[in-house]
Structure formats: structure tokens, C-alpha cells
Design a protein around this motif. Structure first.
Motif, short mmCIF file in Angstrom:
data_model
loop_
_atom_site.label_atom_id
_atom_site.label_comp_id
_atom_site.label_asym_id
_atom_site.label_seq_id
_atom_site.Cartn_x
_atom_site.Cartn_y
_atom_site.Cartn_z
N GLY A 1 0.80 -1.21 0.00
CA GLY A 1 0.00 0.00 0.00
C GLY A 1 0.84 1.26 0.00
O GLY A 1 2.05 1.24 0.22
N ASN A 2 0.16 2.40 -0.21
CA ASN A 2 0.83 3.71 -0.26
C ASN A 2 0.07 4.67 0.66
O ASN A 2 -1.05 5.09 0.34
CB ASN A 2 0.84 4.24 -1.69
N PRO A 3 0.67 5.05 1.81
CA PRO A 3 -0.04 5.92 2.77
C PRO A 3 -0.19 7.37 2.31
O PRO A 3 -0.88 8.15 2.98
CB PRO A 3 0.86 5.84 4.02
N ASN A 4 0.39 7.74 1.18
CA ASN A 4 0.32 9.12 0.71
C ASN A 4 -0.75 9.34 -0.36
O ASN A 4 -0.76 10.38 -1.03
CB ASN A 4 1.69 9.55 0.15
N LEU A 5 -1.64 8.38 -0.54
CA LEU A 5 -2.67 8.51 -1.56
C LEU A 5 -3.68 9.59 -1.20
O LEU A 5 -3.98 9.83 -0.04
CB LEU A 5 -3.40 7.17 -1.74
N ARG A 6 -4.21 10.24 -2.24
CA ARG A 6 -5.26 11.23 -2.08
C ARG A 6 -6.60 10.62 -2.55
O ARG A 6 -6.61 9.70 -3.36
CB ARG A 6 -4.96 12.47 -2.93
N PRO A 7 -7.73 11.15 -2.06
CA PRO A 7 -9.02 10.65 -2.55
C PRO A 7 -9.20 10.96 -4.03
O PRO A 7 -8.71 11.97 -4.53
CB PRO A 7 -10.05 11.42 -1.71
N SER A 8 -9.91 10.08 -4.74
CA SER A 8 -10.22 10.35 -6.14
C SER A 8 -11.43 11.27 -6.22
O SER A 8 -12.35 11.19 -5.39
CB SER A 8 -10.50 9.05 -6.89
N LYS A 9 -11.45 12.15 -7.19
CA LYS A 9 -12.56 13.07 -7.41
C LYS A 9 -13.32 12.61 -8.65
O LYS A 9 -12.78 12.58 -9.75
CB LYS A 9 -12.04 14.50 -7.59
N ASP A 10 -14.58 12.26 -8.45
CA ASP A 10 -15.41 11.72 -9.53
C ASP A 10 -16.50 12.72 -9.91
O ASP A 10 -17.36 13.05 -9.09
CB ASP A 10 -16.04 10.39 -9.11
N HIS A 11 -16.45 13.20 -11.16
CA HIS A 11 -17.50 14.05 -11.71
C HIS A 11 -18.40 13.17 -12.58
O HIS A 11 -17.94 12.58 -13.55
CB HIS A 11 -16.90 15.17 -12.55
N ARG A 12 -19.69 13.10 -12.23
CA ARG A 12 -20.62 12.26 -12.98
C ARG A 12 -21.74 13.12 -13.57
O ARG A 12 -22.37 13.91 -12.86
CB ARG A 12 -21.22 11.17 -12.09
N VAL A 13 -22.02 12.91 -14.84
CA VAL A 13 -23.09 13.63 -15.54
C VAL A 13 -24.00 12.62 -16.22
O VAL A 13 -23.52 11.61 -16.77
CB VAL A 13 -22.52 14.61 -16.59
N TYR A 14 -25.30 12.87 -16.18
CA TYR A 14 -26.26 12.00 -16.87
C TYR A 14 -27.37 12.85 -17.45
O TYR A 14 -27.88 13.79 -16.81
CB TYR A 14 -26.86 10.98 -15.90
N VAL A 15 -27.75 12.55 -18.71
CA VAL A 15 -28.82 13.26 -19.40
C VAL A 15 -29.72 12.23 -20.07
O VAL A 15 -29.22 11.27 -20.69
CB VAL A 15 -28.27 14.23 -20.47
N SER A 16 -31.03 12.42 -19.94
CA SER A 16 -31.96 11.53 -20.66
C SER A 16 -33.12 12.35 -21.21
O SER A 16 -33.52 13.36 -20.63
CB SER A 16 -32.50 10.42 -19.74
N PHE A 17 -33.62 11.88 -22.35
CA PHE A 17 -34.76 12.53 -23.01
C PHE A 17 -35.65 11.43 -23.55
O PHE A 17 -35.18 10.51 -24.21
CB PHE A 17 -34.28 13.44 -24.14
N ASN A 18 -36.94 11.51 -23.23
CA ASN A 18 -37.85 10.50 -23.78
C ASN A 18 -39.19 11.11 -24.14
O ASN A 18 -39.64 12.07 -23.51
CB ASN A 18 -38.01 9.32 -22.81
N LYS A 19 -39.79 10.53 -25.13
CA LYS A 19 -41.10 10.98 -25.59
C LYS A 19 -41.84 9.80 -26.19
O LYS A 19 -41.28 9.04 -26.97
CB LYS A 19 -40.97 12.09 -26.63
N TYR A 20 -43.13 9.67 -25.84
CA TYR A 20 -43.99 8.67 -26.47
C TYR A 20 -45.14 9.40 -27.14
O TYR A 20 -45.85 10.19 -26.52
CB TYR A 20 -44.52 7.67 -25.45
N ASP A 21 -45.30 9.16 -28.42
CA ASP A 21 -46.34 9.79 -29.23
C ASP A 21 -47.53 8.83 -29.30
O ASP A 21 -47.50 7.83 -30.02
CB ASP A 21 -45.81 10.10 -30.63
N TRP A 22 -48.59 9.16 -28.52
CA TRP A 22 -49.75 8.28 -28.49
C TRP A 22 -50.47 8.26 -29.84
O TRP A 22 -51.11 7.27 -30.19
CB TRP A 22 -50.71 8.73 -27.39
N GLN A 23 -50.39 9.37 -30.56
CA GLN A 23 -51.09 9.42 -31.85
C GLN A 23 -50.47 8.45 -32.84
O GLN A 23 -51.17 7.79 -33.60
CB GLN A 23 -51.02 10.86 -32.41
#
Length: 933
Positions: free
Chosen positions: A669-691
Motif C-alpha cells: 500500500g501507499n499511505p500518501n494517496l489522495r481521494p479520487s474526485k469523480d464528476h458524474r453527468v447523466y442526461v436523458s430525453f424520452n417521448k412517447y407519441d400516443w397518436q
């Protein structure tokens, strides 16, 4: 004679064509009083003769609608309905090609609603705020249909071969029966075992916890909950199924489920066993009962899970045993109980072999500023057998003190016993294929684990503006005792040849005490619209782990020599404190949640064997959680999220202790490690056309990792590795895709459904080899196309094809990029001709042109015949698995600096004869009359 048949067929075809009526019916729906358009009103067309639903749609934001199709009955009836409004109906006589504009249809306010009279709507679909409700009797299925068969008929709902359900592209992670869980949170038990005939309505909403629903918060926009409402007359009685089967190669399966419903009281038991790689929930009756589960996933430690529930076992051939019971009831006003017990046992056997080719850059001994290419190979083989028994019990108790105060208590207890035998051999060869070192071992292990966890949620609402305070407290206790026997031989060849033989016993004692709490307060700034949120999270996990390894002593003929190098004795505590502040904004079509806070984390490790390695590390980092939801006027929905998290190193990565368990790869192991920084992005788009009966879903997401913790390895001339850990920047991953589906009603009997889509994903991984940073970037794109043809629910043909293109690139110039192409074709068919006979086929073809050393292509064909007897209460089945005897799981992986081809044991061809019998006494006494206004 042939000419005669041709003439008759031609005459019949003209006759059928002459009897068909093509139609297009349009109009606009408005409120009579305000004269404003009504969006999401339901318009449907029925046969005047027997009230069979022919077509339906939903009005758009301007109140407009269009019904198109072709029927064989000229007399039809049009219905228009909307919550809170009176129903409109009109009888229409169709001509051969009708184009009818009904103009403006005015709906009156429903006085029955004001008088609190319950009216049952006959509309196929009703939209109530964020809830989509389907009237079950409007959707025709085969006579013996279960809930899963019904869901496949609903617009926007997809059910894949494993039973996983999506609604407009969003996963269904919870199914309720009359608002209560059914056998925990495994959706497939309800969908595969409850008959369609007992269900009255299906309601679909965003998934919420009970606390969220009670406090009025928004739910999880990326997951859906389905609530099955049972008809009142069908909510009292017994129902269930019993089945068994036996086949060639000593294959067998058996299972049963028995249910007792009595209004608010519900009790069910199930049991099953098989040796055909199913989690105990398998029947020969074409997955009508229990089925092959929803989302079966295997893990490297030999366990497998379905629907989030662990069943133990492993890769290879699995024999499983399952039993369970669930109980739900209400005790007085405001007290609701749900309890579940599960036993899952399994035995597994597996043989695995893999080959790897490593390409590594190393410093040139003669010129340290230059690098050279080091190529070497590894060959591995293993065989394992595992026995696993797991008992779990969980209870969910809701206590509603009053309309503003809810307490939820959820204790869970799990007991696990596991034994395994594992034999492996590994050899490493240099670039000339000369053997440099080898490792072989035989391990026998056993463990007993106990886990208890209890969560108490308290929710209190204040006033009518949306204020609340919530507290959540969870405590956890884990205890594991184990024993391992290991006999291994490590050989190194060449100028410094050596041999090391290990004969050892290791006693393992591991304990975890955990405590987590969260306090939340919401203060309204604008009533029910704008809020300020204050949150505080606190958690502590204290883990004690003692591994005592003893070498065999030839003098005492026992394991008495304590091996310090291979033993550990430490107490590790992970303490996290996170205060957060945020805002919530709720409007009709726009929602925003934003929280920001500071995570203060302390890692404490006390090493009893090596006091000099004890450590205390503090980490302070910013945490961000943001969510945006927007609903367009066209009913399309957009969802955007962003998270910033900081993940602290593990104790294994931090502690400077050299793990020599595997002498060919020594890890420190390595006692000098720093925490990892995680940037997470999520995008969703949905459409249902009943016609147009079409739906579109688009999604994309990714992670950017800074200070990610990576392996730093040095490889010597003898190919022995020494590994530690470092922080690095530049790692990332992404995923995304799009899907489009459309249903075309060819006529009143035939439907064509198209599904097309595209998936893309990629990642960059980093490792450091001999002080050289290696970056591996992988990109993959997978287009797919699926078609379903359904004729009168008697003939169904579903071909699906996808091709995956994968490219792996390296930042080292002289390492060649790798390109892989994988083709997959799947054809599923079902016929119900004659009426009592059902024949299903599932044919799959895969082609892996880049796999070396194993089969590159394979056909996989399963078939089932099912014949109904005893007035459709019994079914005789004949199942053929892997009819062509070509089942394989050969696969190629590119990971970092190596390419791996691997293959393991798979289940192969067998035939099985089975019998299933169902019983049902629901709704036999009394009927509840429906009134339509």
C-alpha cells in the motif's frame, strides 16, 4: 386442382379485403365551461357488438387527436374520457375508406366526482398527474396470460427475455400488489406468477420510498414502479401452480407457489429446485412460472443474483434450491406489515481456462532514457466446486401515527454458510515461449457469516406548505468466521531457479459494526414550490479482521507454525460527516434539486501485528448533487443530473504492508494517496407519441476521474511483479444511446412492431508499468434492430440483430490498436395453432471473429412445446435446450496492457418432459357490478 385452390384463395382474399374498413377519425377535445383544450384525454374505439377495444390514443396539448386503422366491423363506438369530466360516446358507421372529422367535442364537469361517487372508467388509458393507468380488460392477451404477458401489450412498455421491464426506456425496479411489495423487491416473481385475469388496473409512477411518498417529494426519475390493482371480487381466495420435469443427462426442475389473498391480508409460499442453471425459479412451461428471472448476474466470487437477491453458486453448472414465504397485513388504522423469508442454496461446478498476451514497455538497461517492448504470456486453468446456503428474513413495518407523522422500521437478518474447493495452475512464459515461473494450488475453504441490519425512518410534516423533518437511522452488525487450507507450489526457472512449497491453514475472524444516520429539514419559501433543504449525514463503519496463518509442522504433524508474513490483525474505522444545504423548486413542468456540502472523512487503522503500520488519515472534500427535470408541452421529458463525489482509498491501498500471498505479484500500500474526485453527468430525453404509437428515448452519461487510484507495477526479468498504488489524472468513462420503437396496426388482427437503437460506451484506464504511464482507451458502438410480427396472438415472430464494433487504442506508439467485431442474431417465435398447443423457439447466433483458440461462432437453439389439458388448468411440456449442442461462452477482453481469451463450463444439450397444474379459487363467490356513465 392447384388452379382451383388458387382461385378459391384469390376469391377469399378479395372477400376479406371487401369486408375491411379503413378509417381516420379526428377531432378536438375541450372543456365545456372554459372552452379550453384538454390535454391527455383518452379517446378509444370499440366494437359496437362486443365492446372489444379496436384503437385508442391520447389528446395532445391542443386537445387534438387522430385515430387511424383498419377493422372488419363497420359499426363502432367512440368514447372520450378525462379525470373529473363526464364521458362522451358516439356510435359511428364506417364506410370502406372513412375520413371523419368530429370537430370540437365538449366534455362536461362530472358531478359524480363532486358527490364522491366512485365511477369505474372504461378508458384503456388514464393519465392522472404523474401516474399512467391502464385498464387491463382493454388489452387482449392469450387465455392463460400472466402479468408479464400483459405488460408486453402496453404501449411504451418493453419486457426483455430475462423479464426486465422498461417504460419509455426507464427501468422498472419495483412492483407492488395493491400498493404492497410481493416477495420483496424482485419484480419478476409478481410478473411471472400472478395471472392477468385477477388484475383490474396497472399504474405506473416514478419510484419513491415510503418516506418520499409521505412527505410529497419527487421520486426517482430514472426508475419506475408498477402497482398491480387486484379486482375487488378477486382479492379473496387461493391460487397457485405446481410443476415438475425430468430430462436427459439427469436434468430436472420442480417448483410450486401457493397464494392466499383475503382483502388486506396476503400470504404466499414458494419452493423450487433444479440443476439447469436457474435460481430455483424455473419451470418447463415456457417461463410462465417463476421463469428464468429478471437480470441474472454472475460474480467472480461464485455467487449469482436475480432481482437484487443473492442466490449463491457460481459459474459453470449450478444446482439450486429455493424456498420462501411472504406475509402482508394491516393491523388497525395506520399499521401496515410486510414480512419475507427466503432460503437459497446452490451447488456449482466449473472449469475455466484463459490465455493472456502482455505487451509492456520497460526501461532499456543500456540506455535508461529509451524504452523497449517486453512481451510475455500467461496460461491459466482452474476447476472449482462450491456449496452455498443462505437464509434471509426481512420485515417492513409502517406506523402512521396520524396524517402528518410516519414511522417505518425495516429489520433484516441474513445467515450464510459456504464451502468450496478450488484448484488452479498458472504459468508464465517469455516472448520466446520459454517457461519462467509457475504456480499451482489447491484450496479448501469454509465460512459462516451472520448479518443484521435495521433501518428506522421517521417523517413528520408541518402545515400545508410542504415543510417536513425526517430522520433515518441504520445500524449494522456483520460477523464472519472462516477456515482455509492451502497447498501450493511456486517455481521460478532460469539462473536463479527456486521452488517454494506452502502447506498452510488460515483462520479468519471478521466483524463489522456500522452506524449511519441522516437528518433532513425542508423549509418552504414559496408554498409547495420553493424550498430550502438542510441535511446532515453521519456514518461510522468499524471493521476488525484477524487472519491467522499457520504452516504445517512435520514434527508435530499439525498446523502449528505461525506465519507472520501471511497473517493480519487490524481494526479499521471509517468515519464520515457531511453537512449539506440545498434548494428545491417544483413547478408544473420544471423541477430542480441542488445540494452542496462538505464531506469530512477520517480513516483510522490500528495494526496489532505491525504497530508501526498503524495510521490515521483525514480527508475533506466538496460534495455536489444536482437534478433537473423538465416536461415539454409535447409531454416529452428531459432529465439532467450532476454529482461530485470524493472516494477515499481503501485500507489495502493505504497501509504500507506487503502482501506476499501471491509471490509472483507482491502488493504494498501507499499511505500518501489522495481521494479520487469523480464528476458524474447523466442526461436523458424520452417521448412517447400516443397518436403515432411511437416512442423515442435518448440517454448519455459519463465520469471524469481526477486523482484516480491506479496500480503501479514493476516487472523484473523473472517476470515477478511488485505492485503499489499511485494517483493519476486522465481516466474517464462514458455511455449513451438512443432507441426508437413504433407499433403499426396492420388490421384488427395483425400488428407490426419495430425497435431500433444504438448503444455507445467507452473508457480510459491508466496503469503505471516500470515507471511508464500506460493509457488504454476503449470505444464501442452497437447498433441493433428488432421486429415483432403478431397475428391474432396466435403467431409471433421476433427477429433481432446487433453488431458491436470495439476499438482499443494505446498511448504507446509501438503497441498496435485492437479492433473487434461481434455479431449477434436472435430469432424468437411463438405459435398457438391449434389452440391448445403452444410452440416456442429461441434461436441465437454469435460470431466472434477475433477470438483466438476457441470457437469463433456458435448457434444456440432452445425449443418448447406446451399442450393444455384439464380444461387449461394443466400443461404438458417438452423442452429442448441447446438443440445443436453448440453452447459456448468464449470471450475476448482487452484490459490495460494485455489481451485475454477465456472459456468456462457451460450447460449443454438436454431434453426435458414436464407437467404443470394451476389452481384458482379467486372471485368464485359474488361479483361486483361495474357502472359506466
Amino acid at each position: 386442382m392447384k388452379k382451383t385452390f388458387a382461385i378459391i384463395a384469390l376469391i377469399l382474399s378479395f372477400g376479406l379485403q371487401a369486408q375491411s374498413y379503413k378509417f381516420r377519425i379526428t377531432g378536438t377535445i375541450k372543456a365545456e365551461k372554459e372552452k379550453t383544450p384538454i390535454e391527455a384525454a383518452t379517446i378509444h374505439l370499440e366494437k359496437a357488438k362486443d365492446s372489444t377495444v379496436l384503437s385508442y390514443t391520447i389528446s395532445d396539448e391542443k386537445g387534438g387527436f387522430s385515430l387511424e386503422g383498419k377493422v372488419y366491423n363497420n359499426k363502432v363506438k367512440l368514447y372520450v374520457s378525462f379525470v373529473g369530466m363526464g364521458e362522451y360516446s358516439k356510435t359511428i358507421l364506417l364506410e370502406k375508406d372513412s375520413n371523419i372529422n368530429l370537430g370540437t367535442i365538449l366534455l362536461k364537469e362530472d358531478t359524480n366526482v363532486l358527490n364522491e361517487v366512485v365511477v369505474k372508467s372504461r378508458a384503456p388509458i388514464t393519465i392522472k398527474k404523474d401516474t399512467l393507468e391502464f385498464n387491463v380488460k382493454s388489452f387482449k392477451t392469450k387465455k392463460d396470460a400472466n402479468v408479464e404477458d400483459l405488460l408486453k401489450k402496453l404501449p411504451g412498455v418493453e419486457v426483455n427475455e430475462e423479464g426486465q421491464i422498461t417504460v419509455n426506456g426507464k427501468a422498472v425496479n419495483k412492483i407492488l400488489v395493491n400498493g404492497k411489495p410481493f416477495f420483496g423487491n424482485d419484480p419478476t416473481i409478481a410478473t411471472k406468477n400472478l395471472s392477468k385475469e385477477i388484475i383490474e388496473k396497472i399504474q405506473i409512477t416514478d419510484t419513491k420510498s415510503k418516506s418520499q411518498a409521505f412527505s410529497g417529494e419527487k421520486g426517482d426519475a430514472n426508475n419506475k414502479t408498477i402497482n398491480l390493482t387486484i379486482k375487488k371480487e378477486n382479492n379473496k381466495g387461493w391460487f397457485g401452480r405446481v410443476a415438475a420435469g425430468g430430462g436427459t443427462d439427469e436434468r430436472y426442475e420442480a417448483a410450486t407457489i401457493v397464494n392466499r389473498f383475503d382483502n388486506n391480508t396476503r400470504f404466499s409460499v414458494l419452493a423450487g429446485t433444479n440443476n439447469i442453471n436457474s435460481p430455483g425459479f424455473s419451470f418447463g412451461e415456457i417461463n410462465k412460472m417463476f421463469g428464468n428471472g429478471g437480470g441474472v448476474s454472475f460474480s467472480s466470487n461464485g455467487s449469482f443474483s436475480i432481482g437484487g437477491r443473492n442466490f449463491g453458486g457460481g459459474d459453470g453448472i449450478i444446482t439450486s434450491r429455493t424456498a420462501g414465504a411472504t406475509y402482508a397485513d394491516e393491523y388497525g388504522k395506520g399499521v401496515d406489515l410486510n414480512a419475507n423469508y427466503f432460503y437459497s442454496g446452490s451447488s456449482s461446478e466449473n472449469v475455466n481456462r484463459s490465455n493472456r498476451e502482455y505487451t509492456v514497455q520497460v526501461r532499456d538497461e543500456n540506455n535508461p532514457t529509451e524504452t523497449r517492448e517486453l512481451i510475455y504470456f500467461t496460461n491459466s486453468s482452474s476447476n472449482s466446486s462450491t456449496e452455498n446456503d443462505n437464509h434471509s428474513f426481512d420485515t417492513d413495518l409502517d406506523i402512521e401515527i396520524d396524517s402528518t407523522f410516519l414511522i417505518n422500521v425495516s429489520p433484516r437478518f441474513t445467515l450464510n454458510n459456504r464451502t468450496s474447493n478450488f484448484n488452479q495452475s498458472n504459468e508464465t512464459l517469455d516472448e520466446n515461449r520459454a517457461l519462467t515461473n509457475s504456480f499451482s494450488s489447491s484450496t479448501i475453504s469454509s465460512s459462516d457469516a451472520k448479518n443484521f441490519q435495521n433501518t428506522i425512518d421517521i417523517t413528520k410534516r408541518f402545515g400545508k406548505k410542504g415543510a417536513f423533518i425526517k430522520a433515518s437511522i441504520t445500524n449494522q452488525f456483520d460477523q464472519t468466521d472462516g477456515e482455509n487450507f492451502n497447498n501450493s507450489t511456486i517455481e521460478t526457472f532460469g539462473t536463479n531457479a527456486s521452488t517454494e512449497i506452502r502447506d498452510q491453514r488460515t483462520d479468519i475472524d471478521s466483524d463489522l459494526t456500522g452506524f449511519r444516520t441522516r437528518l433532513s429539514y425542508r423549509q418552504p419559501i414559496i408554498a409547495k414550490k420553493l424550498f430550502v433543504n438542510l441535511n446532515y449525514r453521519y456514518s461510522t463503519d468499524e471493521r476488525t479482521r484477524i487472519e491467522s496463518t499457520f504452516d504445517f509442522d512435520n514434527t508435530t504433524q499439525d498446523f502449528t507454525n505461525f506465519n507472520t508474513d501471511l497473517s493480519t490483525n487490524f481494526t479499521f474505522n471509517d468515519i464520515t460527516k457531511t453537512p449539506l444545504v440545498g434548494v428545491t423548486y417544483n413547478a408544473k413542468s420544471f423541477n430542480l434539486d441542488f445540494d452542496i456540502g462538505q464531506t469530512m472523512r477520517t480513516l483510522e487503522n490500528e495494526d496489532q501485528l505491525r504497530p508501526n503500520l498503524s495510521l490515521v488519515k483525514d480527508f475533506n472534500n466538496v460534495t455536489i448533487d444536482a437534478r433537473i427535470r423538465y416536461r415539454f408541452p409535447s409531454k416529452a421529458r428531459l432529465y439532467v443530473s450532476y454529482d461530485l463525489e470524493n472516494n477515499a482509498p481503501s485500507i489495502r491501498q493505504l497501509q504500507p504492508f506487503s502482501d506476499v500471498t501471491n509471490p509472483s505479484n507482491i502488493v504494498t500500500g501507499n499511505p500518501n494517496l489522495r481521494p479520487s474526485k469523480d464528476h458524474r453527468v447523466y442526461v436523458s430525453f424520452n417521448k412517447y407519441d400516443w397518436q403515432k404509437r411511437s416512442g423515442f428515448f435518448l440517454w448519455a452519461g459519463g465520469n471524469v476521474n481526477n486523482d484516480v487510484i491506479v496500480n503501479k507495477t514493476n516487472i523484473g526479468d523473472d517476470l515477478v511483479r511488485t505492485t503499489t498504488y499511485e494517483n493519476a489524472d486522465g481516466a474517464f468513462s462514458y455511455f449513451g444511446g438512443a432507441s426508437y420503437n413504433k407499433s403499426i396496426k396492420l388490421d384488427s388482427l395483425s400488428t407490426l412492431r419495430f425497435r431500433t437503437g444504438l448503444r455507445a460506451n467507452g473508457s480510459r484506464s491508466i496503469n503505471i508499468l516500470n515507471d511508464i504511464e500506460n493509457m488504454t482507451t476503449t470505444n464501442s458502438i452497437t447498433p441493433r434492430l428488432g421486429i415483432e410480427y403478431n397475428w391474432n396472438k396466435k403467431i409471433v415472430i421476433e427477429p433481432n440483430y446487433e453488431v458491436a464494433f470495439t476499438n482499443t487504442a494505446f498511448n504507446i506508439d509501438n503497441i498496435e490498436d485492437q479492433n473487434f467485431t461481434r455479431h449477434s442474431l436472435r430469432i424468437r417465435t411463438r405459435t398457438n395453432v391449434p389452440k391448445k398447443l403452444e410452440w416456442r423457439n429461441d434461436i441465437r447466433y454469435t460470431f466472434n471473429p477475433n477470438v483466438i483458440g476457441f470457437n469463433r461462432s456458435a448457434w444456440f437453439w432452445n425449443a418448447t412445446l406446451a399442450y393444455s389439458v384439464l380444461k387449461d388448468k394443466g400443461t404438458i411440456t417438452l423442452k429442448g435446450y441447446d438443440l445443436l449442442n453448440q453452447n459456448t461462452n468464449a470471450r475476448r477482453n482487452v484490459v490495460g496492457n494485455y489481451i485475454e481469451d477465456s472459456e468456462s463450463t457451460v450447460l449443454q444439450r438436454y431434453f426435458m418432459l414436464g407437467f404443470s397444474w394451476k389452481f384458482n379459487s379467486l372471485g368464485q363467490k359474488g361479483e361486483v357490478r361495474e357502472f359506466h356513465f
